[in-house]
Scaffold this active site. Structure first.
Site, short mmCIF file in Angstrom:
data_model
loop_
_atom_site.label_atom_id
_atom_site.label_comp_id
_atom_site.label_asym_id
_atom_site.label_seq_id
_atom_site.Cartn_x
_atom_site.Cartn_y
_atom_site.Cartn_z
N HIS A 1 0.85 -1.18 0.00
CA HIS A 1 0.00 0.00 0.00
C HIS A 1 0.89 1.24 0.00
O HIS A 1 2.10 1.16 0.22
CB HIS A 1 -0.93 0.01 1.22
CG HIS A 1 -0.22 -0.05 2.55
ND1 HIS A 1 -0.38 -1.08 3.44
CD2 HIS A 1 0.65 0.80 3.10
CE1 HIS A 1 0.37 -0.85 4.50
NE2 HIS A 1 1.02 0.29 4.32
P1 TYD Z 1 -2.12 -4.19 7.55
O1 TYD Z 1 -2.37 -2.79 7.10
O2 TYD Z 1 -2.53 -5.31 6.65
O3 TYD Z 1 -0.59 -4.36 7.94
P2 TYD Z 1 0.69 -4.14 6.98
O4 TYD Z 1 0.18 -3.46 5.75
O5 TYD Z 1 1.55 -3.20 7.77
O6 TYD Z 1 1.30 -5.43 6.71
O7 TYD Z 1 -2.82 -4.36 8.97
C1 TYD Z 1 -3.20 -5.62 9.50
C2 TYD Z 1 -4.40 -5.42 10.43
O8 TYD Z 1 -4.07 -4.58 11.54
C3 TYD Z 1 -5.57 -4.78 9.73
O9 TYD Z 1 -6.75 -5.42 10.22
C4 TYD Z 1 -5.56 -3.35 10.20
C5 TYD Z 1 -4.94 -3.45 11.58
N1 TYD Z 1 -4.12 -2.27 11.94
C6 TYD Z 1 -4.57 -1.41 12.92
O10 TYD Z 1 -5.66 -1.58 13.51
N2 TYD Z 1 -3.79 -0.33 13.26
C7 TYD Z 1 -2.59 -0.10 12.66
O11 TYD Z 1 -1.89 0.90 13.00
C8 TYD Z 1 -2.13 -1.00 11.63
C9 TYD Z 1 -0.82 -0.79 10.92
C10 TYD Z 1 -2.92 -2.08 11.33
#
Ligand code: TYD
Length: 134
Positions: free
Chosen positions: A49
């Site tokens: 992303h």
């Molecule tokens: P995700 O955005 O998929 O993590 P990354 O892109 O960093 O690998 O996030 C995984 C899950 O955690 C998703 O359900 C959203 C939640 N999340 C939060 O609630 N707060 C946060 O600050 C982050 C980064 C994720």
């Protein structure tokens, strides 16, 4: 601005090492959030992303991983994070993929913003269109 590596001063004595990350000093923004990623499957790709508002510093405090950053205009760069005092600064509006996690990897993510799912762009095509003004 482009992503760049930064190195935290290591405070060492006979007991071992300590690294500090203070807002606007060791990290070039006000810190609003930290989260960390661990127990990652070896084939997994995280991130995938871009963020409209958040800046990040990523630190692999244990183990290693790779980060591909893409500006949407053809500048794709791979960084290997494998030292606990090495950080990768990522400005806003940069696409990022994190992959090749070692089984012991703990990837600390320091961010300038609180979590807001609405500032995430999760389609590379939509991101590239936005940065190229299409
Ligand atoms: P995700 O955005 O998929 O993590 P990354 O892109 O960093 O690998 O996030 C995984 C899950 O955690 C998703 O359900 C959203 C939640 N999340 C939060 O609630 N707060 C946060 O600050 C982050 C980064 C994720």
């Amino acid at each position: 601005m482009k992503p760049f590596l930064l190195y935290f001063p290591q405070r060492g004595d006979e007991r071992g090492w300590l690294v500090v990350a203070e807002s606007n000093k060791d990290v070039p923004f006000d810190i609003k959030r930290i989260f960390y990623i661990y127990g990652t499957e070896p084939e997994a790709v995280r991130g995938q992303h871009a963020n409209r508002n958040s800046e990040f510093v990523l630190v692999n405090v244990a183990g290693s991983c790779k980060v591909l950053t893409r500006d949407g205009k053809g500048d794709d760069t791979v960084f290997e994070l494998n030292k606990p005092n090495m950080g990768l600064y990522i400005p806003k509006m940069v696409w990022k993929d994190m992959y090749d996690f070692s089984s012991d990897s703990i990837l600390l993510c320091i961010s300038s913003e609180a979590y807001d799912p609405n500032e995430y762009i999760r389609s590379y095509e939509a991101f590239a269109e936005e940065v190229n003004g299409d």
